[in-house]
Write an enzyme that holds these catalytic residues in place. Structure first.
Site, PDB file in Angstrom:
ATOM      1  N   LYS A  68       6.962  25.760  10.645  1.00 37.77           N
ATOM      2  CA  LYS A  68       6.318  24.839   9.690  1.00 37.77           C
ATOM      3  C   LYS A  68       5.010  24.233  10.199  1.00 37.77           C
ATOM      4  CE  LYS A  68      10.492  22.987   7.576  1.00 37.77           C
ATOM      5  NZ  LYS A  68      11.040  21.766   6.998  1.00 37.77           N
ATOM      6  N   ASP A 101       8.449  18.596   0.368  1.00 41.76           N
ATOM      7  CA  ASP A 101       9.536  17.662   0.703  1.00 41.76           C
ATOM      8  C   ASP A 101       9.318  16.266   0.112  1.00 41.76           C
ATOM      9  OD1 ASP A 101      11.300  19.294   2.018  1.00 41.76           O
ATOM     10  OD2 ASP A 101      10.552  18.823   4.025  1.00 41.76           O
TER      11      ASP A 101
HETATM   12  P1  NAP Z   1      13.573  16.037  13.518  1.00 42.61           P
HETATM   13  O1  NAP Z   1      12.101  16.220  13.344  1.00 42.61           O
HETATM   14  O2  NAP Z   1      14.274  16.755  14.626  1.00 42.61           O
HETATM   15  O3  NAP Z   1      13.850  14.453  13.673  1.00 42.61           O
HETATM   16  C1  NAP Z   1      15.135  13.994  13.962  1.00 42.61           C
HETATM   17  C2  NAP Z   1      15.163  12.464  13.899  1.00 42.61           C
HETATM   18  O4  NAP Z   1      16.516  12.040  14.120  1.00 42.61           O
HETATM   19  C3  NAP Z   1      14.299  11.765  14.937  1.00 42.61           C
HETATM   20  O5  NAP Z   1      13.761  10.588  14.377  1.00 42.61           O
HETATM   21  C4  NAP Z   1      15.312  11.453  16.037  1.00 42.61           C
HETATM   22  O6  NAP Z   1      14.952  10.347  16.827  1.00 42.61           O
HETATM   23  C5  NAP Z   1      16.520  11.090  15.216  1.00 42.61           C
HETATM   24  N1  NAP Z   1      17.769  11.228  15.959  1.00 42.61           N
HETATM   25  C6  NAP Z   1      18.377  12.385  16.347  1.00 42.61           C
HETATM   26  N2  NAP Z   1      19.514  12.114  16.995  1.00 42.61           N
HETATM   27  C7  NAP Z   1      19.642  10.759  17.031  1.00 42.61           C
HETATM   28  C8  NAP Z   1      20.615   9.866  17.558  1.00 42.61           C
HETATM   29  N3  NAP Z   1      21.700  10.325  18.199  1.00 42.61           N
HETATM   30  N4  NAP Z   1      20.436   8.533  17.363  1.00 42.61           N
HETATM   31  C9  NAP Z   1      19.351   8.071  16.723  1.00 42.61           C
HETATM   32  N5  NAP Z   1      18.384   8.872  16.195  1.00 42.61           N
HETATM   33  C10 NAP Z   1      18.539  10.183  16.349  1.00 42.61           C
HETATM   34  O7  NAP Z   1      14.356  16.455  12.185  1.00 42.61           O
HETATM   35  P2  NAP Z   1      13.843  16.418  10.664  1.00 42.61           P
HETATM   36  O8  NAP Z   1      13.295  17.757  10.312  1.00 42.61           O
HETATM   37  O9  NAP Z   1      12.995  15.239  10.483  1.00 42.61           O
HETATM   38  O10 NAP Z   1      15.239  16.297   9.875  1.00 42.61           O
HETATM   39  C11 NAP Z   1      16.031  15.126   9.954  1.00 42.61           C
HETATM   40  C12 NAP Z   1      17.258  15.246   9.054  1.00 42.61           C
HETATM   41  O11 NAP Z   1      16.845  15.351   7.695  1.00 42.61           O
HETATM   42  C13 NAP Z   1      18.098  16.498   9.330  1.00 42.61           C
HETATM   43  O12 NAP Z   1      19.449  16.151   9.220  1.00 42.61           O
HETATM   44  C14 NAP Z   1      17.709  17.458   8.207  1.00 42.61           C
HETATM   45  O13 NAP Z   1      18.757  18.361   7.867  1.00 42.61           O
HETATM   46  C15 NAP Z   1      17.459  16.471   7.063  1.00 42.61           C
HETATM   47  N6  NAP Z   1      16.538  16.989   6.041  1.00 42.61           N
HETATM   48  C16 NAP Z   1      16.995  17.083   4.760  1.00 42.61           C
HETATM   49  C17 NAP Z   1      16.168  17.538   3.768  1.00 42.61           C
HETATM   50  C18 NAP Z   1      16.682  17.636   2.365  1.00 42.61           C
HETATM   51  O14 NAP Z   1      16.092  18.370   1.555  1.00 42.61           O
HETATM   52  N7  NAP Z   1      17.722  16.913   2.022  1.00 42.61           N
HETATM   53  C19 NAP Z   1      14.843  17.920   4.078  1.00 42.61           C
HETATM   54  C20 NAP Z   1      14.395  17.791   5.397  1.00 42.61           C
HETATM   55  C21 NAP Z   1      15.261  17.337   6.387  1.00 42.61           C
HETATM   56  P3  NAP Z   1      14.034  10.520  18.151  1.00 42.61           P
HETATM   57  O15 NAP Z   1      12.611  10.571  17.646  1.00 42.61           O
HETATM   58  O16 NAP Z   1      14.324   9.311  18.935  1.00 42.61           O
HETATM   59  O17 NAP Z   1      14.463  11.797  18.818  1.00 42.61           O
END
Ligand code: NAP
Length: 274
Positions: A68, A101
């Site tokens: 991406k 998104d």
């Molecule tokens: P990402 O870039 O990897 O970001 C993950 C986030 O989660 C970061 O802010 C991270 O904090 C935090 N995190 C992870 N483990 C944690 C923990 N144990 N305690 C506290 N914070 C934690 O992922 P992303 O692409 O943004 O996606 C995030 C979520 O959204 C995923 O579950 C994904 O499946 C979902 N999502 C859904 C859609 C939809 O269409 N519904 C679309 C996009 C994403 P740090 O910065 O501190 O590491």
């Protein structure tokens, strides 16, 4: 043999639910000349790999992990993609890369009659999903604050949105500060609560949970997360992320075909596949 092809590139890509969602919509609309497939492209050959669908007459593609961000150098990213820092949809006819998104998320909030303009919205997380949420909420007129485990990442997000899209006024808070900020909406953009860790919540237990608010959890597996259960237990309303998943796909579908797809059907096939 379908003459109009679209698809998704990723690595790995076999787990993607996009093919079933888009092909179900093509079938329902009797669009027999359209087909959506998944293409596995390793990161080290992304530029070369992109030539394949382009040279074979694909109209456009979705882009998933890990391409991406890297794909931005090979397409013309629009304002949304630049602000979010990622492209998830490409139209090969214009070579424009966009990100669906933020609009998928805002459309799903609106479909659930959630008020946005003038409201206080707390975004949990600072990754790609959080960027889309903050961008969409700020553009729709909400006052936004961010809480993230790694505070410096939230600050970098705020700086990036200001520089790339002129979005200001977004605060970074600790969860304790946010607890009595008076928000009407919490959006979970962390991966906390995602299957198999279904009992984990990004809202730590020793802080009082705000009563009567709305939670939107971008996590869609499970359909009812621990955070959503906390919200409902405190008199609030909880919405899972499946609708956003369907709607961000629907925006790409309409961009390529000029036809609005059946959202309910797309959501239903996603639900069944999960
Ligand atoms: P990402 O870039 O990897 O970001 C993950 C986030 O989660 C970061 O802010 C991270 O904090 C935090 N995190 C992870 N483990 C944690 C923990 N144990 N305690 C506290 N914070 C934690 O992922 P992303 O692409 O943004 O996606 C995030 C979520 O959204 C995923 O579950 C994904 O499946 C979902 N999502 C859904 C859609 C939809 O269409 N519904 C679309 C996009 C994403 P740090 O910065 O501190 O590491």
């Amino acid at each position: 043999m379908p003459s109009k092809r679209v698809g998704v590139i990723g690595f790995p890509v076999e787990h993607s639910l996009s093919p079933i969602m888009h092909n179900a919509a093509f079938e329902a609309l009797n669009m027999r000349d359209w087909h959506y497939d998944a293409m596995s492209i390793p990161p080290d050959i992304l530029r070369l790999g992109l030539r394949e669908p382009r040279d074979h007459g694909y109209i456009g593609i979705n882009v998933t992990v890990p391409h991406k961000e890297a794909i931005m150098q090979y397409v013309r990213p629009d304002e949304k993609a630049r602000a979010i820092g990622a492209v998830n949809t490409v139209d090969f006819r214009s070579n424009i890369g966009t990100n669906t998104d933020a609009d998928g998320f805002i459309k799903d909030l609106r479909a659930h009659d959630v008020h946005i303009a003038g409201e206080r919205a707390l975004v949990l997380g600072a990754g790609g999903a959080a960027r889309a949420a903050v961008y969409g909420l700020a553009r729709a007129g909400a006052k936004v604050a961010i809480v993230n485990r790694t505070e410096s990442r939230a600050e970098a997000l705020v700086r990036h949105l200001r520089a790339s899209a002129g979005i200001g006024g977004v605060d970074v808070k600790t969860l304790a500060e946010a607890a009595d900020w008076g928000m009407s909406l919490i959006v979970n953009c962390t991966s906390v609560g995602l299957h198999p860790h279904i009992d984990q919540s990004p809202w730590i237990q020793d802080l009082p949970f705000p009563a009567g608010i709305t939670v939107y959890d971008m996590v869609y597996r499970p359909a009812n997360t621990a955070l959503m259960r906390q919200c409902v237990a405190h008199g609030g309303r909880a919405i899972g992320g499946l609708g956003m998943l369907a709607r961000q796909g629907a925006i790409a579908f309409e961009l390529w075909t000029g036809v609005a797809p059946p959202i309910d059907l797309m959501q239903r096939v996603l639900q069944e596949a999960l």
